[in-house]
Design an enzyme around this catalytic site. Sequence first.
Site, PDB file in Angstrom:
ATOM      1  N   LEU A 127      24.740 -22.110  29.898  1.00 46.23           N
ATOM      2  CA  LEU A 127      24.508 -21.482  28.594  1.00 46.23           C
ATOM      3  C   LEU A 127      25.823 -21.026  27.974  1.00 46.23           C
ATOM      4  CD1 LEU A 127      23.007 -19.939  26.337  1.00 46.23           C
ATOM      5  CD2 LEU A 127      22.601 -18.095  27.976  1.00 46.23           C
ATOM      6  N   TYR A 130      28.160 -24.224  27.185  1.00 48.57           N
ATOM      7  CA  TYR A 130      27.593 -25.043  26.111  1.00 48.57           C
ATOM      8  C   TYR A 130      27.674 -24.313  24.773  1.00 48.57           C
ATOM      9  CZ  TYR A 130      24.245 -27.792  23.416  1.00 48.57           C
ATOM     10  OH  TYR A 130      23.655 -28.553  22.436  1.00 48.57           O
ATOM     11  N   HIS A 131      27.367 -23.028  24.796  1.00 51.47           N
ATOM     12  CA  HIS A 131      27.392 -22.211  23.585  1.00 51.47           C
ATOM     13  C   HIS A 131      28.775 -22.227  22.941  1.00 51.47           C
ATOM     14  CE1 HIS A 131      27.416 -17.926  21.761  1.00 51.47           C
ATOM     15  NE2 HIS A 131      27.031 -18.790  20.856  1.00 51.47           N
ATOM     16  N   HIS A 132      29.798 -21.913  23.748  1.00 51.80           N
ATOM     17  CA  HIS A 132      31.161 -21.848  23.208  1.00 51.80           C
ATOM     18  C   HIS A 132      31.678 -23.227  22.791  1.00 51.80           C
ATOM     19  CE1 HIS A 132      32.429 -17.660  23.671  1.00 51.80           C
ATOM     20  NE2 HIS A 132      31.658 -17.617  24.746  1.00 51.80           N
ATOM     21  N   THR A 135      29.629 -24.826  19.692  1.00 50.46           N
ATOM     22  CA  THR A 135      29.795 -24.071  18.448  1.00 50.46           C
ATOM     23  C   THR A 135      31.110 -24.461  17.766  1.00 50.46           C
ATOM     24  OG1 THR A 135      28.499 -22.195  19.269  1.00 50.46           O
ATOM     25  CG2 THR A 135      29.974 -21.766  17.424  1.00 50.46           C
TER      26      THR A 135
END
Length: 237
Positions: A127, A130-132, A135
């Site tokens: 999480l 993948y998020h960083h 984005t």
Amino acid sequence: MSHDSSHANGSTAVTDIVGVDLGKRLMRNRKPVNVKAFAMAHNLVMFLASLYMVIETLRQASENFGWGRLGGGGMWGNVAEAPGKPLSPSGHRLARVLWIHYLSKAYEFTDTLIMILKKNERQITFLHVYHHATTFFPCWWSVMNFALGGDTYFTCVVNSGVHVFMYGYYLAAAAGVKVPRAVKKSITTVQLAQFALFFAHALYGAIYATHYRPCIIIVLCLFQALVFASLFGHFFW
């Protein structure tokens, strides 16, 4: 292949791309680094930068869209200035703060660096990475190259507002301030609310704001909002 093994392979692929696995290997036979002062400085930078982006983006968007003036724009449905043509003074200033927000997405990888140096690998989840990673690219890269201006301001303001709250908490906790546990728990709730807003905005763009171009940006926003909501929802649960 089991679901768990395929998920693990996907996670490894993402972490390899952003260099997380390399960092882990470099720290494997080393002691954790004391990064308390560095982490506090980082949290302070992100808190102040996020606060600046909220205020400045709203200020420039208000001027660029004519909020408060007869016939001015609203919260959603604002058209970006024509691509390929010189920006107006207010459009240029809005673009500048949006570029700062885009660049801040690269600087946010410092969060991961701190976790690696502390050998706090439990926090370096799929999480988190993948998020960083996504984005920064493809999300904000696509927006800044193909949809600069217009309603892009909304994502910047909401995300920066969440970061004011989040990095404010991190800064206070690192400084030894006793923050109520409920505040820590509410961080994920606030992030989920953020993705709900992003999804609603992207859905509005897909159904009503047919002037949004290119359409692939709307599809990307819808997809990412759903993925983030799913990942953060699973983490929250």
